[in-house]
Design an enzyme around this catalytic site. Structure first.
Site, PDB file in Angstrom:
ATOM      1  N   HIS A 149      -8.086  -4.691  -0.566  1.00 13.35           N
ATOM      2  CA  HIS A 149      -6.874  -4.182  -0.513  1.00 13.35           C
ATOM      3  C   HIS A 149      -5.954  -5.071   0.366  1.00 13.35           C
ATOM      4  O   HIS A 149      -4.556  -5.126   0.384  1.00 13.35           O
ATOM      5  CB  HIS A 149      -7.144  -2.737   0.236  1.00 13.35           C
ATOM      6  CG  HIS A 149      -5.972  -1.726   0.220  1.00 13.35           C
ATOM      7  ND1 HIS A 149      -5.459  -1.573  -0.986  1.00 13.35           N
ATOM      8  CD2 HIS A 149      -5.315  -1.341   1.329  1.00 13.35           C
ATOM      9  CE1 HIS A 149      -4.344  -0.605  -0.699  1.00 13.35           C
ATOM     10  NE2 HIS A 149      -4.284  -0.530   0.427  1.00 13.35           N
ATOM     11  N   SER A 198       0.849  -1.042  -0.004  1.00 18.92           N
ATOM     12  CA  SER A 198       0.089   0.046  -0.030  1.00 18.92           C
ATOM     13  C   SER A 198       0.803   1.182   0.156  1.00 18.92           C
ATOM     14  O   SER A 198       1.486   1.410  -0.759  1.00 18.92           O
ATOM     15  CB  SER A 198      -0.957  -0.202   1.214  1.00 18.92           C
ATOM     16  OG  SER A 198      -2.060   0.930   1.029  1.00 18.92           O
ATOM     17  N   ASP A 227     -10.273  -3.937  -5.169  1.00 17.91           N
ATOM     18  CA  ASP A 227      -9.494  -2.996  -4.108  1.00 17.91           C
ATOM     19  C   ASP A 227     -10.242  -1.587  -4.123  1.00 17.91           C
ATOM     20  O   ASP A 227     -10.120  -0.909  -5.283  1.00 17.91           O
ATOM     21  CB  ASP A 227      -8.115  -2.779  -4.500  1.00 17.91           C
ATOM     22  CG  ASP A 227      -7.426  -2.047  -3.458  1.00 17.91           C
ATOM     23  OD1 ASP A 227      -7.709  -1.181  -2.899  1.00 17.91           O
ATOM     24  OD2 ASP A 227      -6.051  -2.195  -3.396  1.00 17.91           O
TER      25      ASP A 227
END
Ligand code: MLT
Length: 207
Positions: free
Chosen positions: A190, A109, A159
């Site tokens: 995610h 991320s 996501d």
């Protein structure tokens, strides 16, 4: 006398390697994480590798990150560039201090986004990168010579944070600059899934 070597002190965790055949991993956590977050993942996907895991130096409220953002998915690109160079300097210092080969970045991320930025701005500090749930860090990415760099991108089809087109744009940027990019889109969101672990392990085994 003052030390003439400029160093950037990142709080970090370091675990020495036990398998000399393994490249070290540079573990880069997501928003709200810290230097301990990805150590279990690193041990699982690359047993015996040295693990270098810094904590992002920006605070969003109480949540550490690697660079500032103006809104979700809208980055402060001047801050991103500056922080990417600081992180690259940290990696170079840590390599000297711990006697390490160039590491493979494994970022999740926000950590994946700064790893992508490192690849574009300071590719020589990395021996490849696994970008887990990454998006394009720059609106107009700089040119870089990424020949010889292997990149694994793992994206989630559902996501809600990373638009699919944005991840695809990053993959195109990296391969357009000469990297060997494997981009896999998994049926997940995610968060990381078991499929991520399997693909990452297999990819690192080839490094
Ligand atoms: C970022 O800010 O880097 C991305 O939006 C991912 C995240 O939420 O950290």
């Amino acid at each position: 006398m003052l030390d003439a070597v400029a160093t950037t002190a990142f709080i970090h965790a370091f675990e020495p390697g036990t398998d000399a055949a393994r490249k070290p991993l540079l573990l880069l956590h997501g928003t709200g994480g810290n230097e301990h977050d990805l150590l279990p993942l690193g041990r699982m996907v690359a047993p015996g590798a040295a693990l270098l895991s810094p904590r992002g130096q920006v605070l969003e409220g109480t949540m550490p990150r690697f660079f500032r953002r103006l809104a979700e998915g809208v980055f402060d690109e001047a801050d991103l560039s500056r922080r990417s160079h600081e992180l690259a300097d940290f990696v170079e210092d840590a390599r000297r201090r711990y006697d390490l080969a160039a590491p493979i970045a494994v970022g999740f991320s926000n950590g994946a986004n700064i790893a992508a930025s490192l690849l574009l701005l300071r590719p020589e500090v990395l021996a490849g990168a696994a970008l887990l749930r990454a998006m394009s860090p720059f609106r107009e990415p700089p040119k870089a010579d990424l020949s010889g760099e292997r990149v694994l991108m793992l994206s989630g089809a559902q996501d809600p944070i990373i638009p699919a087109a944005d991840a695809a744009r990053l993959a195109a940027t990296l391969s357009g600059n000469g990297a060997t990019v494997e981009h896999r889109i998994l049926p997940t969101g995610h968060g990381l899934s078991q499929a991520d672990i399997g693909l990452l392990t297999g990819w690192l085994d080839q490094a």
